[in-house]
Scaffold this active site. Structure first.
Site, PDB file in Angstrom:
ATOM      1  N   SER A   1       0.998  -1.467   0.007  1.00 55.47           N
ATOM      2  CA  SER A   1      -0.047  -0.074  -0.026  1.00 55.47           C
ATOM      3  C   SER A   1       0.798   1.236  -0.208  1.00 55.47           C
ATOM      4  CB  SER A   1      -1.023  -0.103   1.084  1.00 55.47           C
ATOM      5  OG  SER A   1      -2.087  -0.701   0.924  1.00 55.47           O
TER       6      SER A   1
ATOM      7  N   LYS B   1       0.477   3.272  -3.012  1.00 58.77           N
ATOM      8  CA  LYS B   1      -0.886   4.222  -3.193  1.00 58.77           C
ATOM      9  C   LYS B   1      -0.360   5.542  -3.032  1.00 58.77           C
ATOM     10  CE  LYS B   1      -4.050   0.524  -1.660  1.00 58.77           C
ATOM     11  NZ  LYS B   1      -3.929  -0.739  -0.931  1.00 58.77           N
TER      12      LYS B   1
ATOM     13  N   TYR C   1      -2.936  -2.452 -10.593  1.00 61.99           N
ATOM     14  CA  TYR C   1      -2.949  -2.463  -9.017  1.00 61.99           C
ATOM     15  C   TYR C   1      -1.839  -3.361  -8.541  1.00 61.99           C
ATOM     16  CZ  TYR C   1      -4.556  -2.416  -4.614  1.00 61.99           C
ATOM     17  OH  TYR C   1      -4.604  -2.742  -2.804  1.00 61.99           O
TER      18      TYR C   1
ATOM     19  N   TYR D   1      -4.652   3.169   7.949  1.00 62.18           N
ATOM     20  CA  TYR D   1      -5.841   2.429   7.852  1.00 62.18           C
ATOM     21  C   TYR D   1      -6.595   3.109   9.535  1.00 62.18           C
ATOM     22  CZ  TYR D   1      -3.272   0.105   4.615  1.00 62.18           C
ATOM     23  OH  TYR D   1      -2.320   0.056   3.419  1.00 62.18           O
TER      24      TYR D   1
ATOM     25  N   VAL E   1       1.507  -3.984   3.579  1.00 61.11           N
ATOM     26  CA  VAL E   1       1.148  -5.189   4.473  1.00 61.11           C
ATOM     27  C   VAL E   1       2.558  -6.184   4.286  1.00 61.11           C
ATOM     28  CG1 VAL E   1      -1.146  -5.465   4.640  1.00 61.11           C
ATOM     29  CG2 VAL E   1      -0.179  -6.220   2.477  1.00 61.11           C
TER      30      VAL E   1
HETATM   31  N1  GLN Z   1      -1.907  -5.624  -2.336  1.00 66.92           N
HETATM   32  C1  GLN Z   1      -2.399  -5.385  -0.894  1.00 66.92           C
HETATM   33  C2  GLN Z   1      -3.881  -5.545  -1.063  1.00 66.92           C
HETATM   34  O1  GLN Z   1      -4.526  -5.027  -1.946  1.00 66.92           O
HETATM   35  C3  GLN Z   1      -2.022  -3.799  -0.444  1.00 66.92           C
HETATM   36  C4  GLN Z   1      -2.913  -3.773   0.823  1.00 66.92           C
HETATM   37  C5  GLN Z   1      -2.084  -3.121   1.852  1.00 66.92           C
HETATM   38  O2  GLN Z   1      -0.647  -2.873   2.007  1.00 66.92           O
HETATM   39  N2  GLN Z   1      -2.535  -2.787   3.069  1.00 66.92           N
HETATM   40  O3  GLN Z   1      -4.523  -6.313  -0.352  1.00 66.92           O
END
Ligand code: GLN
Length: 310
Positions: free
Chosen positions: A64, A67, A194, A246, A264
């Site tokens: 993430s 992002k 993505y 989050y 993650v």
């Molecule tokens: N690739 C992960 C997902 O889409 C990214 C989520 C994350 O890092 N929190 O679930």
């Protein structure tokens, strides 16, 4: 006063074992194979100097954290108005891959750092750049991270394929958004892009350069080039402040108190406005999907370096 390398070494030595209650992400099978003992910490100042400690050669997928980079690129190329026409600017109290809010409120994702918001953003980039999208995005990421050329950044194929194979949850989000009209293009094509962005491999030194670039208002201190406008940096910093971790964003603001973004795979990127970039990596995660030892290290550094200004 203790020099910065000694401070990072001391923090890394103390924090690296503080992973109690955490475990590497397992919903993407390839991430579950990560060595839970790995730990790395980096800092980049505005002179472009990077200091690292721990297993700083370890590469991990951005997840993430990509992002944030995608948002910088999207605002720079598509403009603020277009980006936020289909994505909100509010924190989300649910998990990063929650579908609940979309159904209960509106089909406009709350912010670009939850999965639904990032998927909408990626569709906009895909629509704009078509077949060149991945190359254009990776070229921007390379400049943001201070890598020499786009060839220097790689997608971890194993993680990309593992996520693509098992991403029922993200597929559910994306098809829901398509049904609601928020997404209008080819859903599988958007998801593919993505997943690729989530699988780009970096180390903490790269992320600390990215953090310093955002924290300086858009100038990469390692290369000396301007990567984004001050307005873009303001938007990204603001969202990192309230949505970066989050449903644990408020607690992180209390414990650490600087704009940040987690992923993650166990990475956390911090951009300390007017001061520096910081990054940490340790795979064991808490229930919100954030690195346990990473938060611990950043909380200690925040106090030691007075990152809140006091
Ligand atoms: N690739 C992960 C997902 O889409 C990214 C989520 C994350 O890092 N929190 O679930």
């Amino acid at each position: 006063m203790e020099n910065i390398q000694d401070l990072l070494d001391r923090t890394a030595a103390f924090s690296r074992t503080k992973t109690e209650g955490g475990a590497p992400a397992s919903y993407i099978p390839e991430l579950a194979r990560a060595d839970p003992a790995l730990f790395s910490l980096s800092m980049t100042n505005f002179d472009g100097e990077t200091y690292s400690s721990g297993d700083s050669d370890s590469l991990f997928s951005m997840q993430s954290i990509s992002k944030v980079a995608a948002l910088c690129f999207a605002i720079e190329t598509l403009g603020r108005e277009r980006v936020f026409s289909k994505i909100g600017m509010e924190p989300c109290s649910e998990a990063f891959n929650s579908i609940m809010k979309l159904e209960m409120t509106s089909s406009i994702p709350l912010n670009p750092f939850i999965n639904a918001g990032a998927i909408v953003l990626v569709e906009m980039l895909n629509e704009r750049f078509q077949a060149l999208a991945i190359a254009e995005i990776m070229d921007f990421f390379s400049r943001l991270l201070g890598r020499q050329s786009r060839n220097a950044l790689h997608i971890n194929e194993g993680i990309y394929r593992s996520e693509k194979r098992t991403a029922d949850r993200n597929r559910a989000l994306a098809y829901f958004l398509h049904n609601a009209g928020t997404l209008s293009g080819d859903v599988e094509e958007t998801l593919d892009l993505y997943f690729k962005l989530c699988s780009i491999e970096v180390n903490t030194a790269d992320l600390s350069v990215m953090g310093a670039t955002i924290a300086s208002g858009g100038r990469n201190p390692a290369s000396g080039t301007t990567i984004m406008s001050l307005d873009t940096a303001y938007i990204v910093l603001g969202l990192m402040n309230v949505c970066g971790l989050y449903d644990q964003s408020a607690e992180f603001a209390v414990e650490v108190g600087v704009p940040a973004k987690s992923g993650v795979s166990g990475g956390i990127l911090c951009a300390v406005p007017g001061r520096m970039g910081l990054a940490v990596f340790s795979p064991p995660l808490n229930n919100s999907g954030n690195s346990v030892a990473g938060i611990r290290a950043l909380a200690d550094l925040s106090r030691e370096l007075k990152l809140r200004g006091i």
